[in-house]
Write a protein that holds these residues in place. Structure first.
Motif, mmCIF file in Angstrom:
data_model
loop_
_atom_site.group_PDB
_atom_site.id
_atom_site.type_symbol
_atom_site.label_atom_id
_atom_site.label_comp_id
_atom_site.label_asym_id
_atom_site.label_seq_id
_atom_site.Cartn_x
_atom_site.Cartn_y
_atom_site.Cartn_z
ATOM 1 N N ALA A 289 0.828 -1.213 0.000
ATOM 2 C CA ALA A 289 0.000 0.000 0.000
ATOM 3 C C ALA A 289 0.857 1.256 0.000
ATOM 4 O O ALA A 289 0.533 2.251 -0.672
ATOM 5 C CB ALA A 289 -0.920 -0.017 1.214
ATOM 6 N N ASP A 294 -2.481 2.464 -2.790
ATOM 7 C CA ASP A 294 -3.804 1.842 -2.899
ATOM 8 C C ASP A 294 -4.379 1.651 -1.494
ATOM 9 O O ASP A 294 -3.859 0.874 -0.695
ATOM 10 C CB ASP A 294 -3.692 0.497 -3.619
ATOM 11 N N GLY A 295 -5.485 2.345 -1.187
ATOM 12 C CA GLY A 295 -6.083 2.239 0.135
ATOM 13 C C GLY A 295 -6.689 0.880 0.426
ATOM 14 O O GLY A 295 -6.750 0.457 1.589
ATOM 15 N N THR A 296 -7.142 0.165 -0.609
ATOM 16 C CA THR A 296 -7.721 -1.159 -0.381
ATOM 17 C C THR A 296 -6.667 -2.149 0.113
ATOM 18 O O THR A 296 -6.980 -3.068 0.868
ATOM 19 C CB THR A 296 -8.367 -1.690 -1.664
ATOM 20 N N LEU A 297 -5.418 -1.947 -0.295
ATOM 21 C CA LEU A 297 -4.343 -2.806 0.198
ATOM 22 C C LEU A 297 -4.098 -2.572 1.682
ATOM 23 O O LEU A 297 -3.841 -3.520 2.432
ATOM 24 C CB LEU A 297 -3.061 -2.547 -0.595
ATOM 25 N N ARG A 298 -4.204 -1.328 2.105
ATOM 26 C CA ARG A 298 -4.029 -1.042 3.523
ATOM 27 C C ARG A 298 -5.172 -1.647 4.341
ATOM 28 O O ARG A 298 -4.962 -2.145 5.451
ATOM 29 C CB ARG A 298 -3.963 0.469 3.752
#
Length: 552
Positions: A289, A294-298
Motif C-alpha cells: 500500500a 492503494d487504500g484497499t491494500l491497507r
C-alpha cells in the motif's frame, strides 16, 4: 528445477519438519496427540505427556536418520527460517540491538552455508528440524546444528558459451571487477566490494559474514539483462505484478501466496502456522500500500492483522494454559470464551449493573438474561421456561417491575409471556438497546452466542441448582468467573483480588454480605477458597469450573 542455460542452479525452499504434542479429548483424561507436519506421518495418541514426549523424540530421530540417508542438508536450499519470516528467533540477536525495537530495512540478513538444525521449545511440546542458514541457526535459542551442507555446484555452461559471450569466461559466471549485488535467502541486496571476493570462501561459515558470497548465491550483472524472467503470483485474489518494486516485496508476496495455498492442502490445521502467515501478509500488504498508494491494500493489511490476532486467540482457547506448574505439565483447560470474548462479557455485566432499574438481585439477574437476548437489535425471543429457570418463583413479580419501569416492553401481558413455549416464544423489546439508541456493544453474532451460552452455563450450574442457591449467589458466581486469571485466581495479579464494593454492587448486596455468599459457593464446589478481608474478594475457582474462567 529447470533453469535457463548459462544461469546458476535454482535454489529450492529449505525443508522443515515440525513435531508437536497437543492435548486430546477431555482435559481430565490427560491424553495427548503427537502430530508431524509431514503428510505421510499419521497422528498418534498417548495416555500421558511423558509417553508422548518419548515418542516425539523417537519420531524426530527417525526423521534425522532418513535425512542423513538421503545425503543430509542441501546446499542449494533457501533458509527455512527465512521462509517463516525469521519468526523462530528475535531480530536483536542478529542486529545486536537490546532495546527490542524493530531493525531498519535490510539490516537483518540470512547468510553463510546451509545447515541442518534441530531445536525444541522450553515447554517440551514442539520439536523442529529445518534446513536454515548458519546465521539463523546461531540466533535461534536452544538450537543444535547437526550437519553442514557442501557448497552447491554451479550449473554447467552450454557448449560454446565462452566463445559467443564477449568478455565472459566459459564457466558462465559474471566478472567480479565491479560491485555485485549478492541476493541472500532473505532477498535483500547486499553490496559486495571487490576486495571481498578473495576472502569470501574463508568467511562463508561465519555468522557475521553478512557481505560474503554465500554458496549458491545468485548474482545480478550490473546493467545487464536479467538472467531469468521474474516470477509473478497471486495472493488474496490479487495478481502480483511482475514489475513490482522493490523486488523483495514482489518475491515475498509471490511466496506468501504459495504458502497460503500450501496451507490449504494440509490434512489438519495448525493455527500457529496460520497466524504467522497472516502476520506476514499484514506486513507485506502494508508495504504494498505504501508503494502503490492503494487504500484497499491497507484495508487488507488491517484485516490480516486482525485475522492473525483472532487465530492466536483461537489457538489459545483450543489449547488452553497449563495449571499448577510453569513447566506446562499440568492439565489443559478448554476455555469456553476466548480472551477477547471475555472482555465483551465483562462489558455486558457492567451494562447490567449500570442500567438495572431496581437494586435487587432478582432484577439484576432478569436484566442480564433479557440483555443477552436483545443485545444486537433491541428485540429478542424468550419463553416462560427461560424466565422460570433463571428467576424461579420470582419471575412474574420481577417482569412486572421491569415493565412498570419501562425498561421492558411486552407484546401482551406478563402472564402470556410466562406461558409462552419454545415453538411460540414471546418477542420482548428493550428500548435502550434499539438500533436508534447509542450502541453499548460492538460484538458480532458469534461472540454474542458464545457469551450467552457462557452465562447460561454459569447461572445454571448443576451444583448451584442442586443447592438451590439464590439470585445473589448466582450473580456472584458469574462475576467471579468473569474476573479470573488463567490459573483461576480472582482479579489481576497486581490487584490482589476483586474490589468488594464493585462485586457487591453487581450482585445487589452490601459488601459485608459477600462473605456469606462466597461460603455458599465454596460449598457448591465453585470456589476453592475465599477471603474478604481488607475490602478485597480473594479466591480461586475450582478445577471443574475453570473452563468458565474469563481470562483476565
Amino acid at each position: 528445477m529447470t533453469v535457463e542455460a548459462g544461469t546458476q542452479q535454482e535454489r529450492v525452499a529449505g525443508r522443515v519438519w515440525a513435531v508437536r504434542l497437543d492435548a486430546h479429548g477431555r482435559p481430565s483424561a490427560g491424553t495427548v496427540r503427537l502430530s508431524c507436519s509431514r503428510p505421510a506421518c499419521a497422528d498418534q495418541h498417548f495416555s500421558s505427556t511423558p509417553a508422548g514426549r518419548k515418542a516425539a523424540v523417537e519420531h524426530v530421530n527417525m526423521h534425522l536418520a532418513r535425512i542423513r540417508a538421503d545425503g543430509g542438508p542441501r546446499g542449494e536450499a533457501w533458509c527455512g527460517c527465512r521462509a517463516a519470516d525469521c519468526a523462530w528467533h528475535t531480530s536483536d540477536v542478529l542486529t545486536g540491538r537490546r532495546d527490542g525495537a524493530r531493525p531498519a530495512e535490510g539490516t537483518v540478513r540470512c547468510g553463510g552455508p546451509v545447515v541442518l538444525m534441530v531445536h525444541a521449545n522450553r515447554a517440551g511440546r514442539l520439536w523442529r528440524i529445518a534446513e536454515t542458514c548458519v546465521r539463523c541457526a546461531a540466533a535461534i535459542p536452544d538450537c543444535r546444528v547437526l550437519d553442514t551442507a557442501p557448497p552447491p555446484r554451479p550449473a554447467p555452461a552450454p557448449i560454446g558459451a565462452g566463445r559467443e559471450a564477449a568478455g565472459k569466461p566459459e564457466t558462465g559466471r559474471e566478472p567480479t571487477g565491479g560491485n555485485v549485488a549478492a541476493v541472500f535467502s532473505d532477498h535483500a541486496p547486499s553490496p559486495l566490494p571487490p576486495s571481498a571476493s578473495a576472502s569470501a570462501s574463508a568467511d562463508a561459515s561465519s555468522p557475521a559474514a553478512g557481505s560474503a558470497v554465500t554458496p549458491g548465491a545468485r548474482t545480478a550483472s550490473p546493467g545487464g539483462a536479467p538472467q531469468r524472467a521474474k516470477r509473478w503470483g497471486k495472493i488474496a485474489q490479487r495478481t502480483v505484478p511482475h514489475d513490482l518494486q522493490p523486488d523483495v516485496l514482489r518475491v515475498e508476496l509471490t511466496e506468501l501466496g504459495d504458502a497460503f495455498r500450501a496451507y490449504q492442502q494440509r490434512a489438519e490445521p495448525d493455527l500457529v502456522v496460520l497466524a504467522e502467515l497472516h502476520e506476514r501478509k499484514a506486513r507485506a500488504f502494508a508495504l504494498w500500500a505504501d508503494v502503490t498508494g492503494d487504500g484497499t491494500l491497507r484495508h487488507e493489511a488491517h484485516r490480516a492483522r486482525k485475522a492473525a490476532q483472532t487465530t492466536l486467540e483461537m489457538h489459545e482457547n483450543r489449547v488452553g494454559g497449563p495449571i499448577g506448574t510453569a513447566s506446562g505439565n499440568g492439565p489443559v483447560v478448554e476455555r469456553l470464551l476466548t480472551r477477547q470474548q471475555a472482555v465483551h462479557a465483562r462489558t455486558v455485566l457492567g451494562h447490567v449493573q449500570d442500567h438495572a432499574p431496581h437494586p435487587e438481585a432478582e432484577v439484576h439477574l432478569a436484566v442480564l438474561l433479557l440483555t443477552l437476548r436483545a443485545a444486537r437489535a433491541g428485540i429478542g425471543n424468550i419463553t416462560g421456561q427461560d424466565l422460570t429457570a433463571w428467576l424461579q418463583g420470582d419471575a412474574e413479580r420481577v417482569l412486572e417491575q421491569l415493565v412498570a419501569a419501562d425498561w421492558l416492553r411486552l407484546p401482551g401481558t406478563v402472564t402470556e409471556a410466562l406461558a409462552s413455549r419454545p415453538e411460540d416464544p414471546t418477542a420482548v423489546t428493550v428500548p435502550t438497546l434499539l438500533p436508534e439508541q447509542p450502541r453499548p456493544f460492538v460484538f458480532g453474532k458469534t461472540t454474542h452466542s458464545k457469551i450467552s451460552g457462557w452465562a447460561q452455563k454459569a447461572v445454571g450450574d448443576r451444583k448451584i441448582r442442586k443447592k438451590k442457591l439464590g439470585a445473589a449467589t448466582r450473580l456472584l458466581a458469574l462475576y467471579s468467573a468473569a474476573h479470573t486469571r488463567p490459573d483461576g485466581r480472582l482479579g489481576h495479579a497486581e490487584d490482589d483480588g476483586l474490589d468488594l464494593d464493585k462485586a457487591a454492587a453487581f450482585c445487589a448486596l452490601q459488601p459485608e454480605e459477600i462473605t456469606g455468599h462466597a461460603e455458599l459457593l465454596i460449598a457448591a464446589d465453585w470456589l476453592a477458597e475465599a477471603d474478604t478481608t481488607g475490602g478485597r474478594l480473594r479466591g480461586q475457582l475450582t478445577e471443574r469450573v475453570l473452563p468458565l474462567g474469563g481470562l483476565l
